[in-house]
Design a protein around this motif. Sequence first.
Motif, mmCIF file in Angstrom:
data_model
loop_
_atom_site.group_PDB
_atom_site.id
_atom_site.type_symbol
_atom_site.label_atom_id
_atom_site.label_comp_id
_atom_site.label_asym_id
_atom_site.label_seq_id
_atom_site.Cartn_x
_atom_site.Cartn_y
_atom_site.Cartn_z
ATOM 1 N N ALA A 1 10.319 -0.051 -3.368
ATOM 2 C CA ALA A 1 10.419 -1.245 -4.204
ATOM 3 C C ALA A 1 11.713 -1.991 -3.934
ATOM 4 C CB ALA A 1 10.361 -0.855 -5.680
ATOM 5 N N VAL A 2 11.625 -3.311 -4.005
ATOM 6 C CA VAL A 2 12.816 -4.157 -4.021
ATOM 7 C C VAL A 2 12.848 -4.815 -5.395
ATOM 8 C CG1 VAL A 2 13.926 -6.204 -3.057
ATOM 9 C CG2 VAL A 2 12.773 -4.573 -1.532
ATOM 10 N N ILE B 1 4.137 0.023 2.389
ATOM 11 C CA ILE B 1 3.826 -0.948 1.338
ATOM 12 C C ILE B 1 5.064 -1.108 0.462
ATOM 13 C CG2 ILE B 1 2.311 -1.490 -0.611
ATOM 14 C CD1 ILE B 1 0.217 0.356 0.714
ATOM 15 N N VAL B 2 5.503 -2.369 0.321
ATOM 16 C CA VAL B 2 6.738 -2.651 -0.412
ATOM 17 C C VAL B 2 6.420 -3.602 -1.557
ATOM 18 C CG1 VAL B 2 9.080 -3.570 -0.232
ATOM 19 C CG2 VAL B 2 8.009 -2.503 1.764
ATOM 20 N N VAL B 3 6.801 -3.242 -2.776
ATOM 21 C CA VAL B 3 6.610 -4.167 -3.889
ATOM 22 C C VAL B 3 7.926 -4.884 -4.181
ATOM 23 C CG1 VAL B 3 7.014 -2.374 -5.659
ATOM 24 C CG2 VAL B 3 5.782 -4.467 -6.265
ATOM 25 N N ILE C 1 3.379 -4.224 4.406
ATOM 26 C CA ILE C 1 2.647 -5.036 3.440
ATOM 27 C C ILE C 1 3.600 -5.294 2.280
ATOM 28 C CG2 ILE C 1 0.650 -5.178 1.905
ATOM 29 C CD1 ILE C 1 -0.691 -3.059 3.763
ATOM 30 N N ILE C 2 3.932 -6.575 2.062
ATOM 31 C CA ILE C 2 4.858 -6.954 0.993
ATOM 32 C C ILE C 2 4.032 -7.453 -0.184
ATOM 33 C CG2 ILE C 2 6.851 -8.397 0.383
ATOM 34 C CD1 ILE C 2 7.349 -6.510 2.773
ATOM 35 N N CYS C 3 4.168 -6.793 -1.331
ATOM 36 C CA CYS C 3 3.406 -7.179 -2.520
ATOM 37 C C CYS C 3 4.308 -7.981 -3.451
ATOM 38 C CB CYS C 3 2.885 -5.933 -3.238
ATOM 39 S SG CYS C 3 1.834 -4.908 -2.194
#
Lengths: 86, 272
Positions: free
Chosen positions: B140-141, B4-6, B118-120
């Motif tokens: 996180a990005v 999961i990436v925010v 999953i890109i948030c």
Amino acid sequence: MSIFSYLLPKKQRSAAVAKERLQIIVARERSTRGGPDYLPQLQEELLAVVRKYVPVDPDAVNVQVDRDSGCEILELNITLPENHPS
Amino acid sequence: MTKIVVVTSGKGGVGKTTTSAALATGLALRGFRTTVIDFDVGLRNLDLIMGCERRVVYDLVNVINGDANIRQALIKDKRVDNLFILPASQTRDKDALTQEGVERVLNALRDDMAMDYIICDSPAGIEKGALMAAYYADEAVVVTNPEVSSVRDSDRMLGILASKTRRAEQGGGDIPARLLLTRYSPERVTRGEMLSVDDVREILAIDLLGVIPESQAVLNASNAGSPVILDTESDAGQAYLDAVARFLGDEVPHRFLTAGRKGLLGRLFGGQ
């Protein structure tokens, strides 16, 4: 960069100003990060009390909370002005 | 294992949605099953950037409330295999996003839909939507413009990421956060009018994922509803492709960091 701009007096580049301002504000905001929410207000009230007796800068009071092996330490630093008559 | 990436920033308008769309599309192009979720409840926009606005039937809040299941709500991209979009709701109810509800949606994407990524896509600000987008993230990005308010807000967001994620709350420490510097203009950096990539890295003190040059291709892409990463001729598209490769662990040198060279006459008389 034109050859003529080397001859003109150079005003400070805006990016350098931006960097300096950012470094200062970011360092200041980081120092209060992660502490309890009451810290900024505590700092303000302490400053008000100290100022009743000594004319200090707003930056002269530094409040920090450190956690050390399960015990919290509230650290308070006040830098008094050099020429203050004691 | 599902990651999961925010995609977050604090400040608005710096390119979170553009980046979320590009990152998700890029991961899907590399063969990973990827869903990009719009967490900006009330101000749905990812659907427009992805070009699927007319195919929205159900949204994130519908799934949270149980009005629809995840399979019904996911929009399958028509251009790229393995790419799915979960749009934001347009409700004005601020409490529509619940932590428990978001966790159920993420679990369903992992367990029932077998997503790899999953890109948030986080909303601007540091309120509930942004906190919900970040809470379950594994990494996180941080999207930042080379501009004072954006850099300051990014630093603020890094502080929040360090304490307000599930991993941080469980004592697992910070999630890895990487910098994506967008709207970069090497010409203005050369003239001393814009913070350089090294300046921003030095201030934020995080690893660099990529630098996306200021580019007309970004507006063209959003006009057309096609993620800019699909415009492989463009500088921004290529920069995003590089960033995706780096995201996946490839060693890719940074491009678009220096201004195009001018001829001798241009340099003598060009002024700028």
